[in-house]
Structure formats: structure tokens, C-alpha cells
Motif scaffolding. Structure first.
Motif, PDB file in Angstrom:
ATOM      1  N   PHE A   1     -26.682 -10.104   2.040  1.00  0.00           N
ATOM      2  CA  PHE A   1     -26.214 -10.621   3.183  1.00  0.00           C
ATOM      3  C   PHE A   1     -25.924 -12.055   3.216  1.00  0.00           C
ATOM      4  O   PHE A   1     -25.982 -12.642   2.544  1.00  0.00           O
TER       5      PHE A   1
ATOM      6  N   HIS B   1     -24.551 -14.719   5.991  1.00  0.00           N
ATOM      7  CA  HIS B   1     -24.661 -15.468   7.365  1.00  0.00           C
ATOM      8  C   HIS B   1     -23.455 -15.738   7.820  1.00  0.00           C
ATOM      9  O   HIS B   1     -22.517 -16.214   7.233  1.00  0.00           O
TER      10      HIS B   1
ATOM     11  N   CYS C   1     -32.745  -9.117   8.254  1.00  0.00           N
ATOM     12  CA  CYS C   1     -31.902 -10.550   8.255  1.00  0.00           C
ATOM     13  C   CYS C   1     -30.975 -10.708   9.561  1.00  0.00           C
ATOM     14  O   CYS C   1     -30.544  -9.598  10.105  1.00  0.00           O
TER      15      CYS C   1
ATOM     16  N   GLN D   1     -28.510 -11.999  12.238  1.00  0.00           N
ATOM     17  CA  GLN D   1     -27.049 -12.826  11.849  1.00  0.00           C
ATOM     18  C   GLN D   1     -26.870 -13.655  13.328  1.00  0.00           C
ATOM     19  O   GLN D   1     -27.442 -13.419  14.281  1.00  0.00           O
TER      20      GLN D   1
ATOM     21  N   ASN E   1     -27.084  -7.604  12.869  1.00  0.00           N
ATOM     22  CA  ASN E   1     -28.114  -7.917  11.855  1.00  0.00           C
ATOM     23  C   ASN E   1     -28.390  -6.716  10.778  1.00  0.00           C
ATOM     24  O   ASN E   1     -27.610  -5.695  11.082  1.00  0.00           O
ATOM     25  N   LYS E   2     -29.036  -7.009   9.656  1.00  0.00           N
ATOM     26  CA  LYS E   2     -28.913  -6.117   8.746  1.00  0.00           C
ATOM     27  C   LYS E   2     -30.593  -5.862   8.161  1.00  0.00           C
ATOM     28  O   LYS E   2     -31.357  -6.724   8.088  1.00  0.00           O
TER      29      LYS E   2
END
Length: 572
Positions: free
Chosen positions: A58, A60, A93, A95, A109-110
């Protein structure tokens, strides 16, 4: 955040002089006490950054280009939860993207599935949780009590609720659940405030803001920079949703009394601060007095931070509240409060004395070491298993400084690790952040949990416009440990339950909580360091209903499940 002055104001030069004078005098302040005992500040690394080798990829994105949009400096959240029920913590995560109306499509998002072998797999698309709003925080909990952990995501704009379907996928149920708050949401928490067995939802909102109403501000050196939240004069009321028990929620913010106090809300910590058996809500506000919402038990709350001496610091000054955690630091059964703040201030520890709180920041050795950094995410855990909890804080400026630690990121700062000492105080550990290599970036959210199920607490850190950190705990010489998964009669994590362990002549208490730090959701399991103790004869659990049970005995170095009703009645 430090107040900036809108462009065109005739007083900004005077403010610049005052700020420079303050920074020059900061080194003249009396230093906090430190302890030379307990091998304070030992040089061995406590954590190893391993993200690159685990497929946790990930990165950002704040979306910053030329104009300084306020959300860009605050974004970035993370949640640890076992979404597929395999016993391993997965990582969600949150974002950023772009708040510029003409900006590029946000990346979304992830969700990273923990494969249990030290690696992760990006399952965002398959799970259906790639919300592409401009994201901030996340709360993880089984709100519908069906055995699967769900997700709530806060955004600059409509928030999103993802219901876990139990088959590896999620469904966006925001509209039918009625929780699509369109404010600028920051940290959030699931909490059963009315004791009806159904989780409710609290959201700390930051500002009434939109890209169309952004203003330009000058920093301390006469260049454009991010504004103070107080430059907007638009604090947002927080939001409380009551869970109806049928998957839907009702907005009860007004009837609960939350309209009587506004703030620039960022952090949330729920606990029974006055020990009346009901959860209360503490809100860390940025540049405004903090709030302590005391639960009256009739569906309403009363704001009592001022009369309980935890609204401002011991000097009577408001601070830039970012992250917050409720933690019983002196193990007396009363929840205390620890907050992270702006550089030039200190991170602040309010110790709960019953009717009031006392600012014990300097006395505990936490004053001067935190004054040079801007803290966001934070957490207490016994990382080295010596029986004393330590503190990890992640840092990153919100404005330009006098010098940049790394050229490509003017807001970057090293994170910090404080070791808990036997006398109850803390000492900063070196190297900075206790890591095995130099890590300097602009950090925001931090989530804490045992990601590899080896019995120690690891950390995931979201960094602004940079790859995330996965900090694996590698403390070499350590003591024993024990962990508990605490479940109610339905098999749901018993948020608010308190686990009391007595061993080696010491009492330790832990609360089942996921909502702490900054815009983060954390491992719901409770973890104890035991030192050289190899066996725990008994633990007691005080369930949210007030009922107490005893469990045990237990051998160290294991994870155990404590389920309501499976123990033996315990005395108060």
C-alpha cells in the motif's frame, strides 16, 4: 495544528515573530525527569520494517499538487481485523486521492488478506471494499452480530458501511443502514452506549469544509502552507448513531446532547471514565478544548471535560489533539487518557483521580521528548514483555519547519518509542522509533496487533504520500506473554469488557477496545507481558453488563478464548 494566518491579514508578520521567538525559547525549558535505571534508551532495535518482503504494497496518495487543501494533511487510516475468520489479522488501508474537483480519479482503499505465512494478498476487488471517497478513518466490528467483522469508513463526504457477507465478500449497506454521514469524518468507534446489546456508532467530525470554500494561508516563513483548523472557524458537531438491532441505525446526535459542544474532532476513545458501569466518550479536538461526554444512562450525554480537568493542559492551554487512547496507566481500575499533539506542545497524559484528571505528562517523563515532534497515531503495548507497557507514537509535521530532515518530504519526522519503566515513568528508546533502520516520513495512522500470531505486538503505519510500514516486533531479550480473545455469549468481541490478571504480586488490567490511536482500528485481543512468570492461576473478566467471571489457570505463551458464561462467578 498550529494556527496559520489567512492571506491578506495584516497581523501575520507579528505572528511570525512570536512563533520564531517561541521556538528559540523552547530549548530553554526545564527538561522532564528521566531515569537511568531499567537500561533506559537501549540501542537494540525493537522493530524491523518488512512490508516490501510481504507483498503489503500500500502507498498512500494525498493528491497534493499546488494548492494546499486542508484534508490533504490529515488523511490516512488503517484497520486490523480478521475479515475471513481464519485467525490471522488482515489489513484495511484507507486511501486519500484528490479533493480537487478537477483532480484525477482516486485510487481507492485496499484490503490485504493475511495468508498466515508472513505474506499478504491484495483482495480488494474480490472483497468489494475499494471505496474511492477521500478517506480518513475506519472502525471494525461485528455490528450485526452474525459472526463476521464489518467495516465502517469515514470520508471527506459520505461515509461507507460494508457488511461482511461471511464468504470473503462485503456489501455496501450504507443507505439501508442509514449511516452515510456527509460530514468530514475522522476517527470513529463502535460502542454499545445504551447497554441494549446492539453496537452503536460514534464519529468524530473535523470541520465544515468544502473545496469551494478553501482559503489560502501563510506559514511561519511567509510562504503558502496548510491552514490551522481555527482559521476556518467552522468546527463540526460529532455524530452518534444508535443501533436498532436490525441492521439499521438512527441518528440520535441531537437528542443525545452532542449539539451542546462542538470541536475540531480527530481522535476518539471510549471507556467508563467515571466507573458507573456505562461507556463514556472522549474526543480529542485540534486546537480547541477536548470533550468528555459522560453517559447519563438515559440516552443522553453531558460534556464534563472542563470540570474534570481534561479539556486543556495543566497550563490551561488548548492543544492540537490528534490521536488518543484510554489506558489505565497506573492499574488502579480508572481509565486514564493519553493524547498526541503538535510540535511545540507535548503529548499529554491525563491521569484519572476519580472526580478529576491530573496532567502528569512531565512527571511521567513524557514532556520534553515529545515537544519536538507532531504526533498522530499512538498505542500502548508491552512490546518487550517485561510487565510494563510501552508507548509508540507516529509523527509528521502539518506545516513547513525550519529545516527538512529529508529533502523530498518537508513534513517528515521520525517516530518515537518510549519504554515503560518499573517506577511508572517512561524513557525514549534509541534508535528513533526502535526500528532497525532509519525511517523518516510523514506518518498518520498507526494500528497495533499481533499480525504473525507469535505473541508480540506489531504495528502498521500509514504514511502520507509514501509506502506504509509493517513493523514486525523483533525485541530480542524478552519475557513471557499471554493473550486472550474475549467474546460475549453470541461469540462477538466483547467491546468494553475488562480483563484483570494478577501474577507475580502485580495486577494488570486490559480493556477490549479497537478504537484508539488516530483514524485506526486495532486488534481486539488483549495482550499481557509477564516477565519471567510462566503460569497465570486466574484472570477475572468484568463484562459490559457488570457481571464478573473468573477463568484459569493458564500457561504463558498461548492465546486463549474467554467466553461469557463459560467461567465461574467472581466476587467484585
Amino acid at each position: 495544528m498550529q494556527e496559520h494566518v489567512p492571506v491578506g491579514s495584516i497581523v501575520w508578520r507579528l505572528c511570525l515573530i512570536i512563533l520564531l521567538s517561541t521556538s528559540l525559547c523552547a530549548g530553554c525549558r526545564k527538561k522532564s525527569p528521566t531515569s537511568g535505571s531499567d537500561d533506559a534508551g537501549r540501542a537494540d532495535a525493537w522493530f524491523e520494517e518488512v512490508a516490501a518482503g510481504t507483498n503489503f504494497t500500500f502507498k498512500h496518495v494525498s493528491g497534493h499538487e499546488s494548492r494546499f487543501y486542508m484534508p490533504e494533511i490529515m488523511t490516512g487510516g488503517v484497520g486490523l481485523f480478521d475479515y475471513d475468520g481464519d485467525g490471522d489479522l488482515d489489513i484495511y488501508c484507507v486511501q486519500g486521492g484528490s479533493v480537487n474537483p478537477a483532480g484525477a480519479n482516486p485510487p481507492g482503499n485496499k484490503l490485504y488478506r493475511n495468508l498466515g505465512d508472513g505474506t499478504f494478498e491484495d483482495v480488494t476487488d474480490a472483497a468489494g471494499v475499494g471505496d474511492n471517497g477521500y478517506g480518513n478513518g475506519v472502525a471494525c466490528a461485528d455490528y450485526d452480530a452474525d459472526g463476521d467483522v464489518d467495516l465502517y469508513v469515514t470520508n471527506v463526504g459520505p461515509n461507507v458501511l460494508y457488511r461482511n457477507n461471511g464468504d470473503g465478500t462485503f456489501t455496501d449497506v450504507t443507505l439501508e443502514a442509514g449511516v452515510g454521514d456527509e460530514s468530514w469524518g475522522a476517527s470513529c468507534a463502535f460502542v454499545d452506549y445504551n447497554g441494549d446489546g446492539h453496537l452503536d456508532l460514534f464519529i468524530a467530525n473535523y470541520l465544515k469544509w468544502s473545496p469551494e470554500h478553501e482559503i489560502d494561508c501563510m506559514g511561519r516563513y511567509g510562504v503558502l502552507d496548510y491552514c490551522s483548523p481555527n482559521s476556518y472557524q467552522a468546527p463540526a458537531p460529532d455524530t452518534l448513531y444508535r443501533g436498532k438491532g436490525d441492521g439499521r441505525f438512527e441518528d440520535v446526535s441531537a437528542s443525545a446532547g452532542l449539539q451542546f459542544a462542538f470541536g475540531n474532532g480527530l481522535g476518539v476513545a471510549c471507556a467508563d471514565y467515571n466507573l458507573d458501569g456505562r461507556p463514556d466518550i472522549y474526543v480529542a479536538n485540534d486546537g480547541m478544548p477536548n470533550q468528555l461526554w459522560i453517559n447519563a444512562g438515559d440516552g443522553t450525554f453531558t460534556e464534563e471535560a472542563v470540570i474534570r480537568s481534561c479539556a486543556v493542559n495543566e497550563d490551561g492551554m488548548t492543544e492540537a489533539g490528534m490521536g488518543v487512547m484510554a489506558v489505565d496507566i497506573d492499574q488502579d481500575g480508572r481509565p486514564d487518557v493519553f493524547l498526541s499533539h503538535l510540535a511545540g506542545e507535548t503529548n499529554t497524559l491525563y491521569v484519572n483521580e476519580g472526580e478529576y484528571f491530573e496532567d502528569m505528562t512531565v512527571a511521567q517523563g513524557l514532556g520534553e521528548p515529545s515537544r519536538s515532534a507532531t504526533g498522530f497515531g499512538l498505542g500502548f503495548a508491552d512490546f518487550d514483555h517485561d510487565g510494563h507497557r510501552d508507548i509508540y507514537t507516529v509523527n509528521g509535521r502539518v506545516r513547513y519547519g525550519r529545516r527538512n530532515l529529508i529533502p523530498e518530504d518537508p513534513n517528515a519526522e521520525p517516530n518515537q518509542l518510549f519504554r515503560g519503566l518499573r517506577d511508572g515513568r517512561f524513557s525514549e528508546v534509541t534508535p528513533a522509533g526502535g526500528v532497525n533502520k532509519s525511517l523518516i516520513t510523514t506518518s498518520r495512522a498507526a494500528a497495533f496487533g499481533d499480525l504473525d500470531n507469535d505473541g508480540d505486538i506489531d504495528i502498521v503505519v500509514i504514511n502520507r504520500d509514501a509506502p506504509a510500514y509493517l513493523l514486525r516486533n523483533i525485541v530480542g531479550s524478552r519475557g513471557h506473554w499471554i493473550m486472550f480473545r474475549v467474546l460475549d455469549k453470541r461469540g462477538v468481541d466483547a467491546v468494553g469488557a475488562i480483563v484483570e490478571l494478577e501474577a507475580g504480586g502485580r495486577r494488570q488490567l486490559r480493556t477490549v477496545q479497537t478504537a484508539y490511536s488516530y483514524q485506526a482500528s486495532n486488534d481486539p485481543r488483549v495482550h499481557f507481558g509477564l516477565g519471567d512468570i510462566e503460569r497465570v492461576n486466574r484472570v477475572r473478566v468484568r463484562w459490559p453488563s457488570g457481571y464478573r467471571e473468573g477463568f484459569g489457570p493458564f500457561d504463558a505463551k498461548h492465546l486463549y478464548e474467554l467466553r461469557e458464561g463459560a467461567g465461574t462467578p467472581a466476587k467484585n
